[in-house]
Scaffold this motif. Sequence first.
Motif, PDB file in Angstrom:
ATOM      1  N   ILE A   1      -0.777  -5.256 -12.624  1.00  0.00           N
ATOM      2  CA  ILE A   1      -1.185  -4.039 -11.948  1.00  0.00           C
ATOM      3  C   ILE A   1      -2.402  -3.494 -12.676  1.00  0.00           C
ATOM      4  O   ILE A   1      -2.325  -3.081 -13.843  1.00  0.00           O
ATOM      5  CB  ILE A   1      -0.066  -2.962 -11.950  1.00  0.00           C
ATOM      6  CG1 ILE A   1       1.250  -3.529 -11.427  1.00  0.00           C
ATOM      7  CG2 ILE A   1      -0.507  -1.743 -11.146  1.00  0.00           C
ATOM      8  CD1 ILE A   1       1.223  -3.945  -9.974  1.00  0.00           C
TER       9      ILE A   1
ATOM     10  N   LYS B   1      -5.484   5.112  -5.425  1.00  0.00           N
ATOM     11  CA  LYS B   1      -4.149   4.810  -4.928  1.00  0.00           C
ATOM     12  C   LYS B   1      -4.186   3.803  -3.788  1.00  0.00           C
ATOM     13  O   LYS B   1      -3.179   3.556  -3.124  1.00  0.00           O
ATOM     14  CB  LYS B   1      -3.474   6.098  -4.435  1.00  0.00           C
ATOM     15  CG  LYS B   1      -3.013   7.024  -5.547  1.00  0.00           C
ATOM     16  CD  LYS B   1      -1.700   6.542  -6.125  1.00  0.00           C
ATOM     17  CE  LYS B   1      -1.073   7.550  -7.046  1.00  0.00           C
ATOM     18  NZ  LYS B   1       0.263   7.143  -7.524  1.00  0.00           N
ATOM     19  N   THR B   2      -5.337   3.177  -3.569  1.00  0.00           N
ATOM     20  CA  THR B   2      -5.484   2.208  -2.497  1.00  0.00           C
ATOM     21  C   THR B   2      -5.639   0.810  -3.068  1.00  0.00           C
ATOM     22  O   THR B   2      -6.403   0.602  -4.012  1.00  0.00           O
ATOM     23  CB  THR B   2      -6.709   2.541  -1.615  1.00  0.00           C
ATOM     24  OG1 THR B   2      -6.563   3.859  -1.095  1.00  0.00           O
ATOM     25  CG2 THR B   2      -6.821   1.559  -0.457  1.00  0.00           C
ATOM     26  N   ILE B   3      -4.918  -0.145  -2.511  1.00  0.00           N
ATOM     27  CA  ILE B   3      -5.006  -1.524  -2.987  1.00  0.00           C
ATOM     28  C   ILE B   3      -6.307  -2.156  -2.528  1.00  0.00           C
ATOM     29  O   ILE B   3      -6.640  -2.138  -1.338  1.00  0.00           O
ATOM     30  CB  ILE B   3      -3.806  -2.336  -2.485  1.00  0.00           C
ATOM     31  CG1 ILE B   3      -2.522  -1.848  -3.161  1.00  0.00           C
ATOM     32  CG2 ILE B   3      -4.006  -3.823  -2.751  1.00  0.00           C
ATOM     33  CD1 ILE B   3      -1.270  -2.543  -2.693  1.00  0.00           C
ATOM     34  N   SER B   4      -7.046  -2.699  -3.469  1.00  0.00           N
ATOM     35  CA  SER B   4      -8.309  -3.357  -3.129  1.00  0.00           C
ATOM     36  C   SER B   4      -8.169  -4.874  -3.096  1.00  0.00           C
ATOM     37  O   SER B   4      -8.958  -5.564  -2.449  1.00  0.00           O
ATOM     38  CB  SER B   4      -9.398  -2.963  -4.140  1.00  0.00           C
ATOM     39  OG  SER B   4      -9.021  -3.323  -5.467  1.00  0.00           O
TER      40      SER B   4
ATOM     41  N   ILE C   1      -6.064  -1.047 -12.429  1.00  0.00           N
ATOM     42  CA  ILE C   1      -6.702   0.071 -11.735  1.00  0.00           C
ATOM     43  C   ILE C   1      -8.198   0.028 -11.995  1.00  0.00           C
ATOM     44  O   ILE C   1      -8.634  -0.033 -13.146  1.00  0.00           O
ATOM     45  CB  ILE C   1      -6.115   1.411 -12.200  1.00  0.00           C
ATOM     46  CG1 ILE C   1      -4.606   1.462 -11.934  1.00  0.00           C
ATOM     47  CG2 ILE C   1      -6.797   2.581 -11.487  1.00  0.00           C
ATOM     48  CD1 ILE C   1      -3.923   2.694 -12.475  1.00  0.00           C
TER      49      ILE C   1
ATOM     50  N   ASN D   1       0.826  -1.213   0.000  1.00  0.00           N
ATOM     51  CA  ASN D   1       0.000   0.000   0.000  1.00  0.00           C
ATOM     52  C   ASN D   1       0.858   1.260   0.000  1.00  0.00           C
ATOM     53  O   ASN D   1       0.522   2.250  -0.651  1.00  0.00           O
ATOM     54  CB  ASN D   1      -0.939   0.005   1.207  1.00  0.00           C
ATOM     55  CG  ASN D   1      -2.292  -0.591   0.889  1.00  0.00           C
ATOM     56  OD1 ASN D   1      -3.003  -0.107   0.003  1.00  0.00           O
ATOM     57  ND2 ASN D   1      -2.663  -1.652   1.603  1.00  0.00           N
TER      58      ASN D   1
ATOM     59  N   ALA E   1       2.185   1.694  -3.540  1.00  0.00           N
ATOM     60  CA  ALA E   1       1.078   1.996  -4.454  1.00  0.00           C
ATOM     61  C   ALA E   1       0.639   3.446  -4.291  1.00  0.00           C
ATOM     62  O   ALA E   1       0.275   4.115  -5.267  1.00  0.00           O
ATOM     63  CB  ALA E   1      -0.093   1.051  -4.183  1.00  0.00           C
ATOM     64  N   LEU E   2       0.728   3.955  -3.061  1.00  0.00           N
ATOM     65  CA  LEU E   2       0.296   5.318  -2.767  1.00  0.00           C
ATOM     66  C   LEU E   2       1.361   6.350  -3.104  1.00  0.00           C
ATOM     67  O   LEU E   2       1.065   7.420  -3.633  1.00  0.00           O
ATOM     68  CB  LEU E   2      -0.080   5.437  -1.290  1.00  0.00           C
ATOM     69  CG  LEU E   2      -0.507   6.826  -0.799  1.00  0.00           C
ATOM     70  CD1 LEU E   2      -1.771   7.290  -1.520  1.00  0.00           C
ATOM     71  CD2 LEU E   2      -0.729   6.813   0.712  1.00  0.00           C
TER      72      LEU E   2
ATOM     73  N   VAL F   1      -1.879  -7.134  -8.448  1.00  0.00           N
ATOM     74  CA  VAL F   1      -2.428  -6.124  -7.554  1.00  0.00           C
ATOM     75  C   VAL F   1      -3.507  -5.316  -8.277  1.00  0.00           C
ATOM     76  O   VAL F   1      -3.296  -4.841  -9.393  1.00  0.00           O
ATOM     77  CB  VAL F   1      -1.315  -5.170  -7.069  1.00  0.00           C
ATOM     78  CG1 VAL F   1      -1.887  -4.107  -6.126  1.00  0.00           C
ATOM     79  CG2 VAL F   1      -0.208  -5.949  -6.374  1.00  0.00           C
ATOM     80  N   ARG F   2      -4.636  -5.175  -7.615  1.00  0.00           N
ATOM     81  CA  ARG F   2      -5.698  -4.319  -8.136  1.00  0.00           C
ATOM     82  C   ARG F   2      -5.862  -3.135  -7.197  1.00  0.00           C
ATOM     83  O   ARG F   2      -5.921  -3.294  -5.980  1.00  0.00           O
ATOM     84  CB  ARG F   2      -7.018  -5.091  -8.260  1.00  0.00           C
ATOM     85  CG  ARG F   2      -8.119  -4.284  -8.939  1.00  0.00           C
ATOM     86  CD  ARG F   2      -9.297  -5.125  -9.378  1.00  0.00           C
ATOM     87  NE  ARG F   2     -10.058  -5.649  -8.247  1.00  0.00           N
ATOM     88  CZ  ARG F   2     -10.144  -6.930  -7.946  1.00  0.00           C
ATOM     89  NH1 ARG F   2      -9.501  -7.830  -8.677  1.00  0.00           N
ATOM     90  NH2 ARG F   2     -10.863  -7.331  -6.920  1.00  0.00           N
ATOM     91  N   THR F   3      -5.888  -1.943  -7.778  1.00  0.00           N
ATOM     92  CA  THR F   3      -6.010  -0.740  -6.962  1.00  0.00           C
ATOM     93  C   THR F   3      -7.265   0.033  -7.341  1.00  0.00           C
ATOM     94  O   THR F   3      -7.732  -0.009  -8.483  1.00  0.00           O
ATOM     95  CB  THR F   3      -4.798   0.186  -7.135  1.00  0.00           C
ATOM     96  OG1 THR F   3      -4.736   0.649  -8.501  1.00  0.00           O
ATOM     97  CG2 THR F   3      -3.502  -0.536  -6.809  1.00  0.00           C
TER      98      THR F   3
END
Length: 244
Positions: A241, A165-168, A243, A144, A147-148, A160-162
């Motif tokens: 990655i 800017k937050t990882i979900s 979004i 996180n 990612a941020l 990773v799914r975001t």
Amino acid sequence: MKKLLLITLLLAGCQPGFHLTGQKTNRLTIDGAVAADSSMVRWLMPYRQNLDKSMNEPLLTLTERLDKKAPESALNNLLADALLVQAGKKYGRAIDVSHLNYGGIRNGLPAGAVTTGNVFEVMPFDNQLVVLTLTGTQLMQFLNHFALNDEALVVGGARVRTAGKTISNVVLTNGRAIVAGATYAVAMSDYVANGGSGADFLKPITTRNNVDYLIRDALIDYFREQGKAGQPLTPKTDGRISIE
């Protein structure tokens, strides 16, 4: 005692009576107008030849140029996957996640032959490989954070799914689930492990293995191994990655 006094007096008498009264500087341009020292050129020649031979060693062949890009690129993925594989070999056990600092990737890779010198351009810093053992909670904090705060999250071993800017969601490609109390081997640079890029929360972690291996050397070794197949590579993005 008399000998000591005599030595002290002699040393005191040897001090020069000079003091600095002023100073000035002058910029000297070194260009083609300055003739090379032929004797120095001859002395350096064997070292230059060895260096050129090393830097020009072809490692593998790419069908197209690769550049870093956010949120994901073929170069990002290739470098992170190379670190994942080589870190596992050096560490002696499987690595769950590899990470590279996006800002530390300083150049792309050319189409055609990729040489050792090209890898130095991509990774010019002498960053060492470090493997930290993180809990699931710490691993999510780590992911996180980058990612941020980083321009792009460069990782191997994870998808990773975001949302913004937050990882979900995070899925490890080795099939392991991220559980708060479980532990995970994460490969990264000593710069990041020492708190670089704002990762101060990593400093207190004591489950740390300082692998005596430059990240740049890991990339060179991986590329050289890939090149042994003799076939050009066409690395692609794989959607690791995404979004929302």
